[in-house]
Enzyme design. Sequence first.
Site, PDB file in Angstrom:
ATOM      1  N   GLY A 196       0.818  -1.203   0.000  1.00  0.00           N
ATOM      2  CA  GLY A 196       0.000   0.000   0.000  1.00  0.00           C
ATOM      3  C   GLY A 196       0.852   1.254   0.000  1.00  0.00           C
ATOM      4  O   GLY A 196       1.817   1.379  -0.771  1.00  0.00           O
ATOM      5  N   GLY A 199       4.793   1.139   0.046  1.00  0.00           N
ATOM      6  CA  GLY A 199       5.629   0.758  -1.085  1.00  0.00           C
ATOM      7  C   GLY A 199       5.513  -0.723  -1.404  1.00  0.00           C
ATOM      8  O   GLY A 199       4.406  -1.265  -1.441  1.00  0.00           O
ATOM      9  N   GLY A 207      -3.016  -2.511  -7.083  1.00  0.00           N
ATOM     10  CA  GLY A 207      -2.141  -3.680  -7.098  1.00  0.00           C
ATOM     11  C   GLY A 207      -2.020  -4.300  -8.474  1.00  0.00           C
ATOM     12  O   GLY A 207      -0.943  -4.787  -8.856  1.00  0.00           O
ATOM     13  N   ASP A 208      -3.104  -4.279  -9.235  1.00  0.00           N
ATOM     14  CA  ASP A 208      -3.066  -4.804 -10.605  1.00  0.00           C
ATOM     15  C   ASP A 208      -2.123  -3.975 -11.471  1.00  0.00           C
ATOM     16  O   ASP A 208      -1.363  -4.519 -12.288  1.00  0.00           O
ATOM     17  CB  ASP A 208      -4.467  -4.789 -11.215  1.00  0.00           C
TER      18      ASP A 208
END
Length: 325
Positions: A240, A243, A269-270
């Site tokens: 998140g 890093g 995240g993708d």
Amino acid sequence: MIVTLTANPALDRTITLLAPLRPGEVQAASSVREDAGGKGVNVARAIAAAGQQALAVLPLAEHDPYAVPLRAAGVDARCVPVHGAVRANLTIADPAGETTKLNLSGSPMTDQDARALVAAVVDACAGARWLVLAGSLPPGAADDFYVRVVDAVRAAYGGSAPRVAVDTSGPALRAVIDAGLADLVKPNDEELAELVGTALPEPEGETSDEAAHAAADAAVLAVARELVPVRARAALVTLGSRGALLVTADGAWAARAPRIRLASTVGAGDSSLAGYLLAESAGADEPLRLRTAIRYGAAAAALPGTQPPAPHDLPADDLVVHRLA
């Protein structure tokens, strides 16, 4: 080329509020948008936005409304006909970027659907560099469905089969890890902790306290080393706003995320995974792969809805990558 499989796609609806969410009350919204979502589709959209070749494989019934935003996203897609409808996920975002998500489970996958998806992925992987297996599995799919996909692709192409990146969670991720099939896994810290059955400490003190960050990174690395390189060849662990870490057989690296104005964390995240794959495909070394992954994730979090970032959206910060002992 990078091929993605999204077994459980979703029509992502994002409503942005004018004020923080107040459950039980009537509130005004400032905007609403719809995106063709699902983790694999999101990865393919980010790769296509960078001008690189991606092919998204997914189940999609004829005349499903999901086809409209999918076409608008400009992603090459190979759609496997099914009878069930694509689910709709609702994200409620406030002005500070705090998000509340309501996710449906999706239409059941039949044995016939599963066989057709596996065959479509095998066919799509001819000449591909990476195969990305991403997102949850729909009801009816076996926990080892992704294992079955990898086995079929490697049986078809042998030594020329694409590398395999996996971004899922729960039993589906555990099945891949237990089979030792992944060249790269991309869990977040919570998914990593769940996978190995342990708790990860949060950094103590101020977020600028490098000693606290270093201790937290060491804890994540220790857990990741239970997987890499024996059960997965590499792990990109997203943290998140803190890093990410990249762990391989040759070493481990960490970097902090740049400061951004948060809009929505959905799909960040993708995009991180897409950034990593873009850098790896361009021949970048591990620190640059990690740096690119973090920049793509941060750029996605600064955009509303499930928008993939384009190269011009990436933050200009020169991120410092630290090699971990």
